[in-house]
Scaffold this motif. Structure first.
Motif: not given
Length: 192
Positions: A31-38, A113-119
């Protein structure tokens, strides 16, 4: 020595080739890595990805390793500090959006709501495998990137329009847009 065949954009600079071969399209589930890349894709808006690659380490240093907890507490003095940092893209709108996006990310987490699971749920948990020869040219946005963009904006995210979201989906492996002849297409497909 023969150079491997890469997607056309990756052949324009050694940093692009390195990023393409090691990261682009590799499925990211953290989740955190996905957020950074966004966030980085948001900073790229209107610029080249090479610009971001050249400044990525400076971004990580300036934004406390992209720790959403820390960034969510940034105030006006932090905005001014970042605006004075020549190592990053000095856009007030993008800096303020990053702070707001950290708060939106944490609000999702706090609401269960987990960011990675949501996306990843938007693509059924598996990367979409595109075939340019069958599917046509690489799009800049899709109905799915529009849907994800709307969902993120509804949760308070900024600089998350459908074009940014599609570029991000490609980067984090939600869609495999490596060219059919690219040496990374099949290895990335097997990761999904």
């Amino acid at each position: 020595m023969n150079q491997p065949i890469r997607c056309a954009w990756a052949q324009t600079h050694p940093l692009n080739a390195e990023y393409h071969d090691a990261e682009w399209g590799v499925p990211e589930y953290d989740s955190r890595a996905l957020w950074e890349k966004l966030i980085l894709d948001g900073f790229q808006a209107g610029l080249s990805w090479l610009t971001i690659l050249k400044k990525r380490d400076a971004f990580r240093e300036a934004f406390d390793g992209f720790d959403p907890e820390r960034i969510a507490r940034y105030d006006a003095s932090d905005v001014e500090r970042l605006l004075g940092n020549a190592g990053i893209i000095r856009s007030r709108a993008k800096i303020e959006a990053t702070i707001g996006n950290a708060r939106a990310y944490l609000a999702m987490r706090d609401n269960g709501e987990d960011f990675a699971e949501f996306l990843w749920g938007k693509v059924g948990g598996r990367p979409i495998q595109r075939d340019f020869e069958r599917d046509g040219p690489v799009p800049t946005q899709t109905p799915l990137s529009e849907e994800i963009s709307k969902a993120l904006k509804k949760r308070g995210f900024k600089f998350a329009g459908p074009v940014i979201v599609y570029a991000w989906m490609q980067a984090v492996g939600m869609v495999n847009d490596h060219a059919v002849e690219c040496h990374r297409r099949e290895p990335v497909a097997r990761m999904g």
